[in-house]
Design a protein around this motif. Structure first.
Motif, PDB file in Angstrom:
ATOM      1  N   PHE A 281       0.864  -1.180   0.000  1.00 14.36           N
ATOM      2  CA  PHE A 281       0.000   0.000   0.000  1.00 14.36           C
ATOM      3  C   PHE A 281       0.900   1.228   0.000  1.00 14.36           C
ATOM      4  O   PHE A 281       1.884   1.302   0.755  1.00 14.36           O
ATOM      5  CB  PHE A 281      -0.903   0.020   1.237  1.00 14.36           C
ATOM      6  CG  PHE A 281      -1.953  -1.055   1.240  1.00 14.36           C
ATOM      7  CD1 PHE A 281      -2.975  -1.048   0.297  1.00 14.36           C
ATOM      8  CD2 PHE A 281      -1.929  -2.076   2.170  1.00 14.36           C
ATOM      9  CE1 PHE A 281      -3.948  -2.031   0.296  1.00 14.36           C
ATOM     10  CE2 PHE A 281      -2.886  -3.064   2.189  1.00 14.36           C
ATOM     11  CZ  PHE A 281      -3.908  -3.055   1.241  1.00 14.36           C
ATOM     12  N   LEU A 282       0.562   2.192  -0.822  1.00 16.73           N
ATOM     13  CA  LEU A 282       1.448   3.343  -0.999  1.00 16.73           C
ATOM     14  C   LEU A 282       1.626   4.118   0.304  1.00 16.73           C
ATOM     15  O   LEU A 282       2.723   4.625   0.591  1.00 16.73           O
ATOM     16  CB  LEU A 282       0.897   4.252  -2.106  1.00 16.73           C
ATOM     17  CG  LEU A 282       1.844   5.309  -2.658  1.00 16.73           C
ATOM     18  CD1 LEU A 282       3.117   4.680  -3.217  1.00 16.73           C
ATOM     19  CD2 LEU A 282       1.160   6.145  -3.736  1.00 16.73           C
ATOM     20  N   HIS A 283       0.590   4.218   1.131  1.00 20.19           N
ATOM     21  CA  HIS A 283       0.687   5.011   2.366  1.00 20.19           C
ATOM     22  C   HIS A 283       1.533   4.316   3.435  1.00 20.19           C
ATOM     23  O   HIS A 283       1.876   4.935   4.446  1.00 20.19           O
ATOM     24  CB  HIS A 283      -0.710   5.330   2.918  1.00 20.19           C
ATOM     25  CG  HIS A 283      -1.431   4.158   3.510  1.00 20.19           C
ATOM     26  ND1 HIS A 283      -1.871   3.100   2.749  1.00 20.19           N
ATOM     27  CD2 HIS A 283      -1.806   3.890   4.783  1.00 20.19           C
ATOM     28  CE1 HIS A 283      -2.484   2.225   3.539  1.00 20.19           C
ATOM     29  NE2 HIS A 283      -2.450   2.675   4.776  1.00 20.19           N
ATOM     30  N   GLN A 284       1.872   3.023   3.189  1.00 25.13           N
ATOM     31  CA  GLN A 284       2.692   2.296   4.166  1.00 25.13           C
ATOM     32  C   GLN A 284       4.166   2.240   3.766  1.00 25.13           C
ATOM     33  O   GLN A 284       4.971   1.607   4.445  1.00 25.13           O
ATOM     34  CB  GLN A 284       2.133   0.885   4.348  1.00 25.13           C
ATOM     35  CG  GLN A 284       0.755   0.859   4.999  1.00 25.13           C
ATOM     36  CD  GLN A 284       0.200  -0.536   5.186  1.00 25.13           C
ATOM     37  OE1 GLN A 284       0.717  -1.499   4.625  1.00 25.13           O
ATOM     38  NE2 GLN A 284      -0.862  -0.658   5.969  1.00 25.13           N
ATOM     39  N   ILE A 285       4.525   2.897   2.663  1.00 29.51           N
ATOM     40  CA  ILE A 285       5.916   2.909   2.213  1.00 29.51           C
ATOM     41  C   ILE A 285       6.645   4.061   2.889  1.00 29.51           C
ATOM     42  O   ILE A 285       6.262   5.231   2.736  1.00 29.51           O
ATOM     43  CB  ILE A 285       5.989   3.043   0.677  1.00 29.51           C
ATOM     44  CG1 ILE A 285       5.420   1.784   0.015  1.00 29.51           C
ATOM     45  CG2 ILE A 285       7.422   3.277   0.219  1.00 29.51           C
ATOM     46  CD1 ILE A 285       5.343   1.861  -1.487  1.00 29.51           C
ATOM     47  N   LYS A 298      -0.639   1.438  -9.157  1.00 28.29           N
ATOM     48  CA  LYS A 298      -2.017   1.079  -9.533  1.00 28.29           C
ATOM     49  C   LYS A 298      -3.025   1.662  -8.534  1.00 28.29           C
ATOM     50  O   LYS A 298      -2.850   1.533  -7.321  1.00 28.29           O
ATOM     51  CB  LYS A 298      -2.186  -0.447  -9.540  1.00 28.29           C
ATOM     52  CG  LYS A 298      -1.389  -1.174 -10.597  1.00 28.29           C
ATOM     53  CD  LYS A 298      -1.658  -2.677 -10.525  1.00 28.29           C
ATOM     54  CE  LYS A 298      -0.927  -3.444 -11.611  1.00 28.29           C
ATOM     55  NZ  LYS A 298      -1.230  -4.897 -11.553  1.00 28.29           N
ATOM     56  N   PRO A 299      -4.105   2.264  -9.044  1.00 27.09           N
ATOM     57  CA  PRO A 299      -5.193   2.674  -8.148  1.00 27.09           C
ATOM     58  C   PRO A 299      -5.995   1.451  -7.724  1.00 27.09           C
ATOM     59  O   PRO A 299      -6.230   0.538  -8.523  1.00 27.09           O
ATOM     60  CB  PRO A 299      -6.028   3.612  -9.020  1.00 27.09           C
ATOM     61  CG  PRO A 299      -5.757   3.175 -10.426  1.00 27.09           C
ATOM     62  CD  PRO A 299      -4.368   2.612 -10.447  1.00 27.09           C
ATOM     63  N   GLY A 305      -7.498  -1.877 -16.204  1.00 22.95           N
ATOM     64  CA  GLY A 305      -6.224  -1.197 -16.402  1.00 22.95           C
ATOM     65  C   GLY A 305      -6.281   0.308 -16.363  1.00 22.95           C
ATOM     66  O   GLY A 305      -5.270   0.978 -16.616  1.00 22.95           O
ATOM     67  N   GLN A 306      -7.438   0.892 -16.029  1.00 23.85           N
ATOM     68  CA  GLN A 306      -7.572   2.341 -16.026  1.00 23.85           C
ATOM     69  C   GLN A 306      -6.782   2.955 -14.872  1.00 23.85           C
ATOM     70  O   GLN A 306      -6.828   2.475 -13.743  1.00 23.85           O
ATOM     71  CB  GLN A 306      -9.052   2.733 -15.919  1.00 23.85           C
ATOM     72  CG  GLN A 306      -9.882   2.297 -17.113  1.00 23.85           C
ATOM     73  CD  GLN A 306     -11.347   2.648 -16.964  1.00 23.85           C
ATOM     74  OE1 GLN A 306     -11.724   3.370 -16.049  1.00 23.85           O
ATOM     75  NE2 GLN A 306     -12.181   2.136 -17.857  1.00 23.85           N
ATOM     76  N   GLY A 307      -6.053   4.028 -15.169  1.00 25.05           N
ATOM     77  CA  GLY A 307      -5.334   4.765 -14.144  1.00 25.05           C
ATOM     78  C   GLY A 307      -3.980   4.207 -13.774  1.00 25.05           C
ATOM     79  O   GLY A 307      -3.266   4.800 -12.959  1.00 25.05           O
ATOM     80  N   VAL A 308      -3.596   3.070 -14.351  1.00 25.00           N
ATOM     81  CA  VAL A 308      -2.311   2.454 -14.022  1.00 25.00           C
ATOM     82  C   VAL A 308      -1.169   3.308 -14.584  1.00 25.00           C
ATOM     83  O   VAL A 308      -1.223   3.755 -15.732  1.00 25.00           O
ATOM     84  CB  VAL A 308      -2.233   1.018 -14.587  1.00 25.00           C
ATOM     85  CG1 VAL A 308      -0.828   0.442 -14.397  1.00 25.00           C
ATOM     86  CG2 VAL A 308      -3.265   0.124 -13.903  1.00 25.00           C
ATOM     87  N   PRO A 323      -2.908   8.246  -0.920  1.00 28.19           N
ATOM     88  CA  PRO A 323      -2.004   7.096  -1.080  1.00 28.19           C
ATOM     89  C   PRO A 323      -2.565   5.790  -0.509  1.00 28.19           C
ATOM     90  O   PRO A 323      -2.145   4.713  -0.915  1.00 28.19           O
ATOM     91  CB  PRO A 323      -0.733   7.528  -0.348  1.00 28.19           C
ATOM     92  CG  PRO A 323      -1.164   8.599   0.592  1.00 28.19           C
ATOM     93  CD  PRO A 323      -2.292   9.303  -0.088  1.00 28.19           C
ATOM     94  N   GLU A 324      -3.506   5.887   0.431  1.00 27.05           N
ATOM     95  CA  GLU A 324      -4.109   4.667   0.979  1.00 27.05           C
ATOM     96  C   GLU A 324      -4.935   3.906  -0.060  1.00 27.05           C
ATOM     97  O   GLU A 324      -5.266   2.731   0.130  1.00 27.05           O
ATOM     98  CB  GLU A 324      -4.980   5.002   2.204  1.00 27.05           C
ATOM     99  CG  GLU A 324      -6.268   5.735   1.908  1.00 27.05           C
ATOM    100  CD  GLU A 324      -6.088   7.247   1.711  1.00 27.05           C
ATOM    101  OE1 GLU A 324      -7.115   7.930   1.533  1.00 27.05           O
ATOM    102  OE2 GLU A 324      -4.937   7.722   1.724  1.00 27.05           O
TER     103      GLU A 324
END
Length: 397
Positions: A281-285, A298-299, A305-308, A323-324
């Protein structure tokens, strides 16, 4: 991949035979297949098939673990949470890229997963048509767990119909006849006898749902759900015009819409194993990796594949305000293992599971495959290419 099966297929292949295959595939369908179907199936070796099965087993074990629902509560957006959730999903799809590892071995790598139905009807027809036109040997199969077409159909009916009559179960999507997957809807109708309806066809009396046929209202006991809420997300007033299916209704869901979110990209950070790319998860990096060229962003709440973001930069990450709701996933490098007449083609295999009520766990049943020459697997990345598109994998019995 299976070199002798590939050699035999390619030597016998002609454009005329491919056209005959498409003609046979479209014959008798509600409409012609609206997406590109590849010139060839995939031929997997027993060794690679066993790796796929083992990879799938590890993921299923995570889904079966106590506490999985608690682990994935945050995955369901509040506005799309539906009442009367079932105890388990009835369909699971696992997408694996065919890759080469550091030791030079061909291995599967998980790309995505979903607790949602796929082309369970169309793939039967597709496999049959490849076999008939291209004379695929009888010792090659598209089914797992020693299933054949008859036993697969029995399992599919057990999953979708359960104890109900076909006219009490509806396959439902928003504007169902207009969907690209409608070819699968109408084949499923042909196989199981269930009606295909749109969201706007549902009628509510009290907490019961009905559809109309021949001037008569018929009670709906089960919905074989093919609606993805992303498709109606931009219409804030839709439930002023149609039945609000999120409410407590006296109807069963096959599979319940909440499982679309629980088993999804959201699940990836909780998975571990040789065939699972590192995902966070992006917020845990705490620290952005120095080698961002080896990652994809990736959202969580998008599909197809939208938003990748494939070529990730630090700015891409810093500009994300939620980011979560994103994951950073280690990039996998597809190996062009399918030999076309003019070179290698990349491939992805989707394992399709069925989990009828009463069974202790899901059964791996059939597969779907996709071929690509583009940057990503998918129609929009493969325009104007041949030997790409939707297909199926055969494996030794």
């Amino acid at each position: 991949m299976h070199p002798s099966a590939r050699k035999t297929f390619n030597e016998d292949f002609t454009p005329q035979k491919y056209q005959a295959f498409l003609n046979r595939l479209n014959s008798g369908l509600h409409t012609d297949v609206p997406f590109r179907v590849a010139e060839t199936p995939v031929f997997m070796t027993a060794d690679f098939t066993n790796k796929l099965i083992a990879a799938g087993d590890d993921i299923i074990d995570t889904i079966l673990q106590p506490g999985f629902k608690e682990l994935t509560e945050r995955a369901i957006p509040d506005k799309w949470r539906v009442a009367n959730e079932t105890g388990h999903p009835h369909f699971i799809a696992l997408d694996f890229g065919i890759c080469k590892n550091a030791d030079g071995h061909i291995v599967p790598q998980l790309i995505e997963l979903q607790g949602f139905p796929s082309l369970y009807g169309f793939q039967v027809h597709l496999g049959d048509t490849y076999r008939e036109v291209f004379e695929i040997p009888a010792d090659e199969t598209v089914y797992f767990n020693e299933l054949d077409k008859d036993s697969y159909m029995y399992l599919l009916k057990k999953t979708i119909l359960g104890p109900f009559r076909p006219d009490e179960v509806v396959l439902m999507d928003v504007n169902a006849p207009e969907q690209k997957t409608a070819v699968d809807f109408y084949l499923t109708q042909q196989y199981l006898g269930i009606p295909v309806v749109s969201l706007s066809d549902l009628q509510q009396l009290g907490n019961q749902l009905f559809y109309e046929t021949g001037g008569e209202k018929k009670r709906i006991r089960r919905i074989y759900n093919r609606l993805i809420f992303d498709e109606i997300d931009g219409d804030d007033t839709i439930f002023d015009r149609v039945v609000d299916i999120r409410r407590p209704l006296d109807v069963e869901w096959i599979t319940h819409p909440n499982w679309f979110y629980r088993i999804s990209k959201f699940t990836m950070p909780f998975l571990k194993g040789d065939y699972i790319p590192q995902t966070h998860f992006l917020h845990q990096i705490s620290q952005i990796p120095a080698d961002l060229e080896n990652y994809v962003l990736k959202p969580l709440f998008s599909f197809a594949g939208q938003g990748v973001i494939i070529d990730v930069t630090e700015n891409d990450i810093r500009n994300i305000t939620d980011p979560e709701n994103w994951i950073l996933q280690q990039k996998v490098n597809y190996e062009p293992v399918v030999q076309a007449p003019d070179g290698g083609v990349k491939a992805e295999i989707r394992l399709l599971y069925l989990w009828p009520d009463g069974d202790a766990k899901p059964t791996l049943a059939i597969n779907l495959a996709r071929l690509s020459r583009g940057k990503m697997i998918g129609v929009r990345y493969n325009k104007d290419f041949n030997w790409v598109g939707g297909t199926i994998a055969f494996m030794p019995r």
